[in-house]
Design a protein around this motif. Structure first.
Motif, PDB file in Angstrom:
ATOM      1  N   GLU A 111      34.121  36.938  49.387  1.00  0.00           N
ATOM      2  CA  GLU A 111      33.396  35.814  49.972  1.00  0.00           C
ATOM      3  C   GLU A 111      33.673  35.641  51.467  1.00  0.00           C
ATOM      4  O   GLU A 111      33.065  34.782  52.110  1.00  0.00           O
ATOM      5  N   HIS A 112      34.589  36.426  52.017  1.00  0.00           N
ATOM      6  CA  HIS A 112      34.913  36.303  53.435  1.00  0.00           C
ATOM      7  C   HIS A 112      33.696  36.671  54.277  1.00  0.00           C
ATOM      8  O   HIS A 112      32.968  37.629  53.983  1.00  0.00           O
ATOM      9  N   LEU A 113      33.464  35.910  55.323  1.00  0.00           N
ATOM     10  CA  LEU A 113      32.283  36.131  56.150  1.00  0.00           C
ATOM     11  C   LEU A 113      32.261  37.533  56.752  1.00  0.00           C
ATOM     12  O   LEU A 113      31.190  38.100  56.977  1.00  0.00           O
ATOM     13  N   ALA A 114      33.437  38.114  57.002  1.00  0.00           N
ATOM     14  CA  ALA A 114      33.492  39.454  57.598  1.00  0.00           C
ATOM     15  C   ALA A 114      32.914  40.526  56.688  1.00  0.00           C
ATOM     16  O   ALA A 114      32.542  41.602  57.152  1.00  0.00           O
ATOM     17  N   GLY A 115      32.841  40.255  55.387  1.00  0.00           N
ATOM     18  CA  GLY A 115      32.372  41.260  54.444  1.00  0.00           C
ATOM     19  C   GLY A 115      30.938  41.093  54.008  1.00  0.00           C
ATOM     20  O   GLY A 115      30.495  41.761  53.063  1.00  0.00           O
ATOM     21  N   ARG A 116      30.169  40.242  54.697  1.00  0.00           N
ATOM     22  CA  ARG A 116      28.816  39.962  54.243  1.00  0.00           C
ATOM     23  C   ARG A 116      27.872  41.154  54.374  1.00  0.00           C
ATOM     24  O   ARG A 116      26.812  41.181  53.752  1.00  0.00           O
ATOM     25  N   GLY A 117      28.229  42.132  55.189  1.00  0.00           N
ATOM     26  CA  GLY A 117      27.376  43.306  55.306  1.00  0.00           C
ATOM     27  C   GLY A 117      27.564  44.307  54.187  1.00  0.00           C
ATOM     28  O   GLY A 117      26.834  45.305  54.107  1.00  0.00           O
ATOM     29  N   THR A 118      28.516  44.073  53.308  1.00  0.00           N
ATOM     30  CA  THR A 118      28.854  45.025  52.255  1.00  0.00           C
ATOM     31  C   THR A 118      28.331  44.559  50.903  1.00  0.00           C
ATOM     32  O   THR A 118      28.362  43.372  50.579  1.00  0.00           O
ATOM     33  N   ASP A 119      27.852  45.502  50.108  1.00  0.00           N
ATOM     34  CA  ASP A 119      27.453  45.232  48.730  1.00  0.00           C
ATOM     35  C   ASP A 119      28.704  45.351  47.857  1.00  0.00           C
ATOM     36  O   ASP A 119      29.223  46.451  47.643  1.00  0.00           O
ATOM     37  N   TRP A 120      29.200  44.220  47.360  1.00  0.00           N
ATOM     38  CA  TRP A 120      30.424  44.198  46.557  1.00  0.00           C
ATOM     39  C   TRP A 120      30.161  44.363  45.069  1.00  0.00           C
ATOM     40  O   TRP A 120      31.079  44.206  44.258  1.00  0.00           O
ATOM     41  N   SER A 121      28.927  44.703  44.704  1.00  0.00           N
ATOM     42  CA  SER A 121      28.588  44.829  43.280  1.00  0.00           C
ATOM     43  C   SER A 121      29.517  45.819  42.591  1.00  0.00           C
ATOM     44  O   SER A 121      29.668  46.958  43.031  1.00  0.00           O
ATOM     45  N   GLY A 122      30.139  45.389  41.512  1.00  0.00           N
ATOM     46  CA  GLY A 122      31.017  46.258  40.737  1.00  0.00           C
ATOM     47  C   GLY A 122      32.413  46.405  41.290  1.00  0.00           C
ATOM     48  O   GLY A 122      33.278  46.992  40.627  1.00  0.00           O
ATOM     49  N   PHE A 123      32.678  45.893  42.497  1.00  0.00           N
ATOM     50  CA  PHE A 123      33.998  46.074  43.092  1.00  0.00           C
ATOM     51  C   PHE A 123      35.077  45.379  42.265  1.00  0.00           C
ATOM     52  O   PHE A 123      36.147  45.941  42.022  1.00  0.00           O
ATOM     53  N   ALA A 124      34.781  44.171  41.802  1.00  0.00           N
ATOM     54  CA  ALA A 124      35.780  43.429  41.022  1.00  0.00           C
ATOM     55  C   ALA A 124      36.084  44.089  39.691  1.00  0.00           C
ATOM     56  O   ALA A 124      37.171  43.876  39.124  1.00  0.00           O
ATOM     57  N   ASP A 125      35.156  44.897  39.191  1.00  0.00           N
ATOM     58  CA  ASP A 125      35.374  45.559  37.903  1.00  0.00           C
ATOM     59  C   ASP A 125      36.498  46.584  37.958  1.00  0.00           C
ATOM     60  O   ASP A 125      36.961  47.058  36.912  1.00  0.00           O
ATOM     61  N   ARG A 126      36.947  46.935  39.147  1.00  0.00           N
ATOM     62  CA  ARG A 126      38.037  47.904  39.281  1.00  0.00           C
ATOM     63  C   ARG A 126      39.405  47.273  39.051  1.00  0.00           C
ATOM     64  O   ARG A 126      40.407  47.984  39.027  1.00  0.00           O
TER      65      ARG A 126
END
Length: 268
Positions: A188-203
């Protein structure tokens, strides 16, 4: 946030001179670097010395460029590997995370959300957030979670990519935190808004409901900063507050119908 340190590099050594330590940043960074070095010595800078009279901390230089923008698949893999290693380490009697621990963040967001008066999409998001914050779900974050060494400031610039791996720097707000809370803070950090985080938490072995709750809270935190007249509005492109409002409303819809509308606003 006040300026806390000055960094100089000479050869393979980095010297950080702290000019302000309201949260004992020098001690937090020193303790975290020592704990990491004991168990995973190539994940972060090596702690060399700490002079309390400065205070001045000397550490090894870490090669790489700061992550930024839309992360590639390789960069995401490297980031996940680095965080997986960090979050698997023992917490070694570190203090609680220094910047925005859960109780402090919750109290701050509740106060800022319920005191705002405004219309449009931003007002709608504030109203929905106020309703949600008045419920019991968010209080579940105050229950113990999975303890990890929390970085405290997951700006992408604090993760250095050398072309094959990621290493982590700037632990001045570090301490014991919660896995879901740290992961939510990252995505949710504003610096990461350009990245697609889909599936990242599943790791990661994270409780998905706790993660969603923490993501909602962090998204609301950013909304309070980006709202019209907010402290971060002028530092971001026009319309960022509206986009953040849509993000908050979208997160509130996940997993439930989600509250909407302005009837939850207070103090108007």
């Amino acid at each position: 946030m006040p300026h806390t340190h000055v960094v100089t590099t000479q050869g393979e050594l980095v010297t950080k001179r702290y000019v302000s330590c309201p949260r004992d940043e020098h001690l937090r960074e020193w303790s975290a670097l020592q704990a990491i070095h004991r168990h995973s010595p190539d994940l972060a800078p090596t702690p060399i010395s700490l002079d309390l009279s400065g205070p001045v901390l000397v550490m090894s230089r870490v090669a790489g460029r700061p992550l930024a923008g839309s992360l590639t698949a390789a960069e995401l893999d490297g980031l996940a590997a680095a965080l997986g290693r960090l979050w698997a380490l023992p917490t070694d009697d570190l203090p609680p995370v220094g910047l925005q621990p859960i109780p402090e963040l919750l109290a701050r967001v509740r106060a800022d959300i319920t005191s705002y008066c405004g219309g449009g999409i931003v007002g709608e998001a504030f109203g929905a957030a106020a309703i949600w914050l008045g419920g019991s779900e968010v209080d579940s974050l105050l229950m113990p979670g999975t303890p990890v060494i929390g970085h405290g400031d997951p700006n992408l610039a604090n993760y250095l990519w050398d072309g094959s791996r990621v290493r982590i720097v700037d632990f001045e707000d570090s301490g014991v935190s919660d896995l879901s809370f740290e992961l939510a803070n990252l995505v949710e950090h504003l610096a990461g808004r350009g990245t697609d985080w889909s599936g990242f938490a599943d790791r990661f072995p994270v409780d998905q409901l706790r993660l969603l709750t923490a993501r909602r809270l962090w998204a609301m935190f950013w909304l309070t900063l980006l709202r019209p007249g907010g402290p971060a509005e002028s530092r971001n492109p026009p319309g960022t507050g509206a986009l953040q409002s849509e993000r908050v409303l979208g997160l509130l819809r996940q997993g439930s119908a989600g509250p909407r509308g302005g009837e939850g606003r207070r103090g108007c």
